[in-house]
Write an enzyme that holds these catalytic residues in place. Structure first.
Site, PDB file in Angstrom:
ATOM      1  N   GLU A  59       6.364   3.229  -2.462  1.00 39.00           N
ATOM      2  CA  GLU A  59       5.553   3.046  -1.263  1.00 39.00           C
ATOM      3  C   GLU A  59       4.305   3.927  -1.324  1.00 39.00           C
ATOM      4  O   GLU A  59       4.397   5.150  -1.343  1.00 39.00           O
ATOM      5  CB  GLU A  59       6.371   3.397  -0.018  1.00 39.00           C
ATOM      6  N   HIS A  68       6.439  -2.269   1.957  1.00 39.04           N
ATOM      7  CA  HIS A  68       7.767  -1.708   1.675  1.00 39.04           C
ATOM      8  C   HIS A  68       8.642  -2.700   0.890  1.00 39.04           C
ATOM      9  O   HIS A  68       9.800  -2.943   1.260  1.00 39.04           O
ATOM     10  CB  HIS A  68       8.446  -1.356   2.994  1.00 39.04           C
ATOM     11  N   HIS A 105       8.473   5.226   9.929  1.00 41.17           N
ATOM     12  CA  HIS A 105       7.738   3.963   9.773  1.00 41.17           C
ATOM     13  C   HIS A 105       7.227   3.410  11.105  1.00 41.17           C
ATOM     14  O   HIS A 105       7.252   2.194  11.339  1.00 41.17           O
ATOM     15  CB  HIS A 105       8.606   2.921   9.067  1.00 41.17           C
TER      16      HIS A 105
END
Length: 325
Positions: A285, A158, A88
């Site tokens: 996601e 998220h 991420h």
């Protein structure tokens, strides 16, 4: 006068709270349902709990193997914040930054965050703009980007969803449908191993709605193999106990389904004083496939200055009286 760090968006059916830390969806309420639909910690500007809860993550969502990739013949070493991998965008990715509020209206807002060249090892000064909006029973996020040098870019939202009671019980009693005939098997570090595999005959065949039960999942589902397409249905989620259902639409080629098993067992105090633990919420996601910068056979994640970078995700919520499943 100090700028607010919290934005409230309202439609006739939804109320969404957006916070500057991570441009995160901090709270989401549906008329007629007494609980929040997403998990979030009590501290709006502190570390998000569960990890990445509600935030925009990136500049590249999901994992990059061995925290490195090559672009135009140059190797870039990234921040390894997930074992040997970059997850991420690294430990100071978009989710950890305080975004700038650019515009606020009753049902929409726009925030921006610029990451400098070399940040977390990524090339190029890259700005990401997040447009959150609510209309009727729909919540929409459009992310757009611009860069001054070639880089990679695949941010996503998220949120952890629990359509029953805001995380007081697990997501095991939810039903999920994912409109994908293949998924990416992964190795012990969560990196795609080999080619996409058919969901047929696997524990991850959610082409028809089925209860999550004790399924453990943290895998990318392959919606299609091109970088972008028009906004289309990708997944459906429902909870019989509450009568709440959600339809997810995206233009991205991948969807990471994560059942929240790594939420710390010691828990965290969330909205309404609820204690979160493993499987208190699940994530869906929207993304370019994980490790795409190292996989030329995957949808492309390269972002160049002359390229238009934009992606939209939409969540549509209904109640038992207006079912969508």
């Amino acid at each position: 006068m100090a700028k607010p760090d919290t934005i409230i968006l309202r439609s006739e059916a939804l109320t969404a709270m957006i916070v500057c830390r991570g441009a995160a969806l901090y709270d989401l309420r549906l008329v007629g349902h007494p609980y929040p639909l997403v998990l979030s910690s009590r501290e709006k500007q502190g570390p998000l709990s569960p990890p990445f809860a509600g935030a925009v993550v990136g500049r590249f969502a999901n994992r990059i193997a061995d925290a490195r990739f090559q672009l135009d013949g140059v190797r870039y070493n990234l921040d390894a914040n997930d074992g040997p991998n970059c997850l991420h965008g690294g430990r100071d990715g978009l989710s950890q930054r305080d975004w700038t509020i650019e515009d606020v209206a009753p049902s929409s807002c726009r925030l921006s965050c610029a990451l400098p060249d070399g940040h977390m090892g990524f090339p190029g000064t890259c700005e990401t703009v997040a447009n959150w909006s609510v209309e009727g029973r729909s919540l929409r996020l459009t992310l757009s980007g611009r860069t001054d040098a070639p880089t990679i870019w695949s941010p996503t939202a998220h949120p952890y969803f629990n359509l029953a009671d805001g995380g007081a019980t697990s997501i095991d009693n939810h039903t999920v449908q994912i409109l994908a005939g293949s998924y990416l098997p992964v190795d012990a570090n969560g990196i795609p191993a080999g080619e996409p595999a058919t969901t047929e005959g696997s524990p991850f065949d959610f082409r028809q709605p089925r209860p999550i039960g004790d399924t453990v999942c943290d895998h990318n589902f392959c919606l299609h193999e091109t970088e972008n397409r028009g906004l289309a249905d990708a997944a459906r989620l429902s909870c019989r106990a509450s009568g709440v259902a959600m339809r997810l639409r995206t233009d991205r080629p991948g969807l990471q389904f994560y059942t929240g098993d790594a939420i710390p067992p010691e828990g965290a105090t969330g909205l309404g004083g609820i204690m979160y633990g493993p499987r208190s919420g699940l994530c869906l996601e929207t993304q370019i496939w994980p490790d795409a910068p190292n996989r030329p056979d995957f949808p492309e994640a390269i972002f160049r200055p002359e390229k238009n970078a934009q992606t939209t995700t939409e969540w549509v919520f209904e109640t038992r009286d207006v079912p969508i499943l």
